[in-house]
Design a protein around this motif. Structure first.
Motif, mmCIF file in Angstrom:
data_model
loop_
_atom_site.group_PDB
_atom_site.id
_atom_site.type_symbol
_atom_site.label_atom_id
_atom_site.label_comp_id
_atom_site.label_asym_id
_atom_site.label_seq_id
_atom_site.Cartn_x
_atom_site.Cartn_y
_atom_site.Cartn_z
ATOM 1 N N UNK A 69 0.807 -1.214 0.000
ATOM 2 C CA UNK A 69 0.000 0.000 0.000
ATOM 3 C C UNK A 69 0.840 1.265 0.000
ATOM 4 N N UNK A 70 2.055 1.180 0.509
ATOM 5 C CA UNK A 70 2.932 2.358 0.560
ATOM 6 C C UNK A 70 3.292 2.869 -0.835
ATOM 7 N N UNK A 71 3.111 2.021 -1.852
ATOM 8 C CA UNK A 71 3.405 2.423 -3.213
ATOM 9 C C UNK A 71 2.283 3.248 -3.847
ATOM 10 N N UNK A 72 1.120 3.265 -3.197
ATOM 11 C CA UNK A 72 -0.027 3.955 -3.770
ATOM 12 C C UNK A 72 -0.708 3.100 -4.820
ATOM 13 N N UNK A 73 -1.724 3.652 -5.451
ATOM 14 C CA UNK A 73 -2.434 2.923 -6.495
ATOM 15 C C UNK A 73 -1.554 2.812 -7.737
ATOM 16 N N UNK A 74 -1.606 1.686 -8.444
ATOM 17 C CA UNK A 74 -0.812 1.564 -9.675
ATOM 18 C C UNK A 74 -1.211 2.620 -10.705
ATOM 19 N N UNK A 75 -0.257 3.036 -11.507
ATOM 20 C CA UNK A 75 -0.540 3.978 -12.590
ATOM 21 C C UNK A 75 -1.507 3.332 -13.579
ATOM 22 N N UNK A 76 -2.216 4.116 -14.346
ATOM 23 C CA UNK A 76 -3.125 3.550 -15.350
ATOM 24 C C UNK A 76 -2.399 2.559 -16.261
ATOM 25 N N UNK A 77 -3.014 1.401 -16.430
ATOM 26 C CA UNK A 77 -2.411 0.370 -17.260
ATOM 27 C C UNK A 77 -1.406 -0.504 -16.547
ATOM 28 N N UNK A 78 -1.185 -0.258 -15.262
ATOM 29 C CA UNK A 78 -0.171 -1.015 -14.521
ATOM 30 C C UNK A 78 -0.761 -1.870 -13.397
ATOM 31 N N UNK A 79 -2.054 -2.184 -13.495
ATOM 32 C CA UNK A 79 -2.655 -3.093 -12.525
ATOM 33 C C UNK A 79 -1.935 -4.441 -12.536
ATOM 34 N N UNK A 80 -1.391 -4.806 -13.684
ATOM 35 C CA UNK A 80 -0.725 -6.101 -13.794
ATOM 36 C C UNK A 80 0.497 -6.198 -12.891
ATOM 37 N N UNK A 81 1.130 -5.083 -12.585
ATOM 38 C CA UNK A 81 2.302 -5.119 -11.709
ATOM 39 C C UNK A 81 1.872 -5.484 -10.291
ATOM 40 N N UNK A 82 0.821 -4.831 -9.807
ATOM 41 C CA UNK A 82 0.316 -5.102 -8.465
ATOM 42 C C UNK A 82 -0.225 -6.530 -8.349
ATOM 43 N N UNK A 83 -1.078 -6.912 -9.288
ATOM 44 C CA UNK A 83 -1.687 -8.248 -9.211
ATOM 45 C C UNK A 83 -0.653 -9.331 -9.499
#
Length: 345
Positions: free
Chosen positions: A250-264
């Motif tokens: 969570x400290x990284x904040x929400x992923x940038x647009x198009x970068x949900x794949x990095x978090x998931x």
């Protein structure tokens, strides 16, 4: 205004607040003081005689298990409540709706309910209990499946996963298990059908706004009770491990647009370090070849989300083998313009 014991009397004068505004402010003060001083009689006295006694009992029993850091009017019709569990280094912030009954001489609380359209704290959805072990606490609205042991196992697995220093777990991870579909919908203020493919979600419980106490917003894992009722213990642990990765990043904040794949992909990669079986409804990650393309954000909620998770986990696995893995993943997470490195030879 004159106060006799715990009964509030109001005299409306020209140019002053309305009786209801005064009552909302006074009731917030009275309820907070009663909870913080462990004074059940004062808590009950802040309610109107017409209030449902069983509901008042449930509210007291539930609230008694938490630390209420702040309770104050947010508008003429709502309170902001900031609350946490003992040992939690953050706090949840919610808006709730105080319901009043006023006679010609007195206003008193009838209920504390959900603010329309706003997520509600789980302790407003019905009776809840709190279980605590190690770095995990579970707030449950059901006497059914015990999630605590599985949450603790997932937490231990998380602590054994370095993930290149990307994981920063909180002092206490709180898991909420609503009793049923209706309670889940109230906790998130969203229809459960929107989460029919999800076993749980991780979110910042800050819908009530910034905490006046200065506490940072809490990250909570909320279990979807319908889709998880038949999971095995191993599947529950894998699900919670995935969600605990989200909480720890969570400290990284929400992923940038198009970068949900990095978090998931990172969350699924960590899960697969300890649970080699596919997630329920999914398949094992597939090898990445030179035609690999990052899944779009909407693919994680589309008709076949397991495919997006598989592809993301495979890509993150390759990135994690690089010496600059942490720097690269943080850059990809936060910067939509950063190019994805070549993931094949």
């Amino acid at each position: 205004m004159a106060v006799v014991g715990s009964v509030v009397w109001f005299v409306s004068l020209p140019g002053t607040q309305t009786r209801q505004q005064q009552a909302i402010e006074q009731a917030a003060d009275d309820v907070l003081a009663a909870i913080q001083s462990d004074d059940r009689a004062a808590f009950e006295a802040s309610f109107s005689p017409s209030a449902d006694a069983e509901r008042v009992e449930t509210l007291w029993t539930n609230l008694h298990q938490f630390e209420i850091a702040s309770l104050r009017p947010a508008s003429n019709q709502s309170w902001q409540v900031v609350w946490r569990l003992p040992g939690e280094d953050a706090a949840a912030s919610h808006l709730v709706a105080p319901e009043l009954a006023c006679s010609w001489w007195r206003c008193g609380l009838v209920n504390i309910g959900q603010q329309p359209g706003s997520p509600t704290p789980i302790w407003l959805t019905g009776p809840v209990s709190v279980q605590h072990a190690g770095r995990v606490a579970v707030i449950s609205g059901t006497a059914g499946t015990d999630w605590l042991a599985d949450a603790v196992a997932a937490s231990e697995q998380l602590s054994q996963t370095g993930a290149a220093g990307l994981l920063r777990p909180t002092a206490l991870q709180v898991v909420e298990v609503p009793a049923d579909a209706a309670a889940f919908e109230r906790v998130l203020a969203q229809p459960i059908l929107q989460f029919r493919a999800a076993g749980a979600i991780t979110w910042r419980a800050d819908s009530g706004g910034e905490s006046p106490s200065g506490l940072p917003p809490a990250t909570r894992i909320v279990v979807q009770p319908t889709s998880t009722q038949h999971l095995t213990a191993q599947q529950r642990q894998g699900l919670l491990l995935h969600e605990q990765v989200h909480a720890a990043t969570g400290w990284l904040g929400a992923p940038a647009p198009g970068r949900q794949w990095v978090s998931e992909g990172l969350a699924e990669w960590v899960r697969l370090q300890h649970h080699t079986e596919p997630a329920p409804g999914g398949a094992a990650p597939e090898p990445v070849d030179c035609t690999w393309a990052a899944p779009a954000d909407e693919e994680f909620t589309g008709a076949n989300p397991p495919t997006a998770y598989q592809r993301s986990a495979s890509a993150v696995a390759l990135i994690m083998g690089r010496p600059d893995a942490a720097k690269l993943l943080v850059g990809l997470w936060r910067d939509a313009a950063q190019p994805v490195p070549l993931l094949c030879s």
